[in-house]
Design a protein around this motif. Structure first.
Motif, PDB file in Angstrom:
ATOM      1  N   SER A   1     -24.425  -0.671   4.108  1.00  0.00           N
ATOM      2  CA  SER A   1     -24.192  -0.525   5.548  1.00  0.00           C
ATOM      3  C   SER A   1     -25.491  -0.593   6.358  1.00  0.00           C
ATOM      4  N   LEU A   2     -26.634  -0.516   5.680  1.00  0.00           N
ATOM      5  CA  LEU A   2     -27.935  -0.541   6.360  1.00  0.00           C
ATOM      6  C   LEU A   2     -28.698  -1.843   6.126  1.00  0.00           C
ATOM      7  N   ARG A   3     -28.095  -2.804   5.439  1.00  0.00           N
ATOM      8  CA  ARG A   3     -28.781  -4.055   5.082  1.00  0.00           C
ATOM      9  C   ARG A   3     -29.446  -4.734   6.273  1.00  0.00           C
ATOM     10  N   ARG A   4     -28.761  -4.797   7.422  1.00  0.00           N
ATOM     11  CA  ARG A   4     -29.333  -5.509   8.574  1.00  0.00           C
ATOM     12  C   ARG A   4     -30.588  -4.823   9.122  1.00  0.00           C
ATOM     13  N   TYR A   5     -30.811  -3.547   8.746  1.00  0.00           N
ATOM     14  CA  TYR A   5     -31.995  -2.810   9.197  1.00  0.00           C
ATOM     15  C   TYR A   5     -33.023  -2.631   8.086  1.00  0.00           C
ATOM     16  N   ALA A   6     -32.757  -3.196   6.914  1.00  0.00           N
ATOM     17  CA  ALA A   6     -33.588  -2.960   5.730  1.00  0.00           C
ATOM     18  C   ALA A   6     -35.062  -3.270   5.971  1.00  0.00           C
ATOM     19  N   SER A   7     -35.368  -4.419   6.550  1.00  0.00           N
ATOM     20  CA  SER A   7     -36.779  -4.781   6.727  1.00  0.00           C
ATOM     21  C   SER A   7     -37.472  -3.814   7.693  1.00  0.00           C
ATOM     22  N   THR A   8     -36.785  -3.389   8.743  1.00  0.00           N
ATOM     23  CA  THR A   8     -37.364  -2.430   9.695  1.00  0.00           C
ATOM     24  C   THR A   8     -37.591  -1.085   9.017  1.00  0.00           C
ATOM     25  N   LEU A   9     -36.604  -0.602   8.281  1.00  0.00           N
ATOM     26  CA  LEU A   9     -36.735   0.686   7.588  1.00  0.00           C
ATOM     27  C   LEU A   9     -37.889   0.662   6.593  1.00  0.00           C
TER      28      LEU A   9
ATOM     29  N   ARG B   1     -40.477  -1.294   6.528  1.00  0.00           N
ATOM     30  CA  ARG B   1     -41.771  -1.479   7.179  1.00  0.00           C
ATOM     31  C   ARG B   1     -42.267  -0.157   7.777  1.00  0.00           C
ATOM     32  N   LEU B   2     -41.357   0.630   8.347  1.00  0.00           N
ATOM     33  CA  LEU B   2     -41.742   1.870   9.020  1.00  0.00           C
ATOM     34  C   LEU B   2     -41.849   3.072   8.089  1.00  0.00           C
ATOM     35  N   PHE B   3     -40.979   3.121   7.068  1.00  0.00           N
ATOM     36  CA  PHE B   3     -40.916   4.280   6.174  1.00  0.00           C
ATOM     37  C   PHE B   3     -40.942   3.792   4.736  1.00  0.00           C
ATOM     38  N   ARG B   4     -41.796   4.338   3.941  1.00  0.00           N
ATOM     39  CA  ARG B   4     -41.982   3.881   2.561  1.00  0.00           C
ATOM     40  C   ARG B   4     -41.187   4.743   1.572  1.00  0.00           C
ATOM     41  N   PHE B   5     -39.861   4.787   1.755  1.00  0.00           N
ATOM     42  CA  PHE B   5     -39.016   5.532   0.831  1.00  0.00           C
ATOM     43  C   PHE B   5     -38.493   4.589  -0.249  1.00  0.00           C
ATOM     44  N   ASN B   6     -38.034   5.167  -1.359  1.00  0.00           N
ATOM     45  CA  ASN B   6     -37.490   4.370  -2.459  1.00  0.00           C
ATOM     46  C   ASN B   6     -36.074   3.889  -2.173  1.00  0.00           C
ATOM     47  N   SER B   7     -35.324   4.666  -1.402  1.00  0.00           N
ATOM     48  CA  SER B   7     -33.942   4.292  -1.111  1.00  0.00           C
ATOM     49  C   SER B   7     -33.540   4.789   0.281  1.00  0.00           C
ATOM     50  N   TYR B   8     -32.491   4.162   0.807  1.00  0.00           N
ATOM     51  CA  TYR B   8     -31.957   4.481   2.131  1.00  0.00           C
ATOM     52  C   TYR B   8     -30.442   4.533   2.020  1.00  0.00           C
ATOM     53  N   LYS B   9     -29.843   5.643   2.462  1.00  0.00           N
ATOM     54  CA  LYS B   9     -28.403   5.821   2.363  1.00  0.00           C
ATOM     55  C   LYS B   9     -27.870   6.283   3.717  1.00  0.00           C
ATOM     56  N   GLN B  10     -26.811   5.641   4.172  1.00  0.00           N
ATOM     57  CA  GLN B  10     -26.194   6.056   5.436  1.00  0.00           C
ATOM     58  C   GLN B  10     -25.400   7.331   5.203  1.00  0.00           C
TER      59      GLN B  10
END
Length: 105
Positions: free
Chosen positions: A5-13, A15-24
Motif C-alpha cells: 500500500s506504500l509502494r508509490r511512496y517507497a522512493s520518498t520514504l 530517501r528521507l528515512f533509512r529504515f529496513n521496512s515500512y508498513k502501513q
C-alpha cells in the motif's frame, strides 16, 4: 521491504528515512474547507488536526498538530502541494517509528 500500500511512496520514504521496512498501520482521509480546520483519529489513541489558512493553485498552507491524548507530539506548518506527498517523522513505538504521509487531492 515496503508494504504494498506504500509502494508509490517507497522512493520518498527510503530517501528521507533509512529504515529496513515500512508498513502501513492505518489510512484516513479528511475533507477541509479552505480556510478551515478538521481532525481525525489515528491508531493508538493518537490524533491529527489540520488548520488550513489559505490556498492557491500551487497548494494549501496548513498548520498540523499530531497528538497523543493531551500530549502534542508534532506541531508544524506545511505547504501541501497536489501530487507531492508531505512525509513527517513522528513518535517511536515499541516496534519502530511512526511516519505520516499527507497527500493533497
Amino acid at each position: 521491504g515496503v508494504d504494498g500500500s506504500l509502494r508509490r511512496y517507497a522512493s520518498t520514504l527510503q530517501r528521507l528515512f533509512r529504515f529496513n521496512s515500512y508498513k502501513q498501520v492505518t489510512s484516513k482521509s479528511m475533507k477541509l474547507n479552505i480556510p478551515g480546520e478538521g481532525s481525525v483519529g489515528l491508531s493508538g489513541g493518537q490524533s491529527l488536526s489540520l488548520k488550513s489558512s489559505g490556498g492557491s493553485r500551487s497548494g494549501v498552507s496548513a498548520e498540523l498538530t499530531w497528538s497523543s491524548g493531551s500530549k502534542r507530539l508534532v506541531h508544524t506548518r506545511l505547504q501541501l502541494r497536489p501530487g507531492s506527498p508531505a512525509v513527517l517523522g513522528g513518535p517511536s513505538s515499541g516496534s519502530g517509528s511512526y511516519l505520516l504521509i499527507l497527500v493533497l487531492i
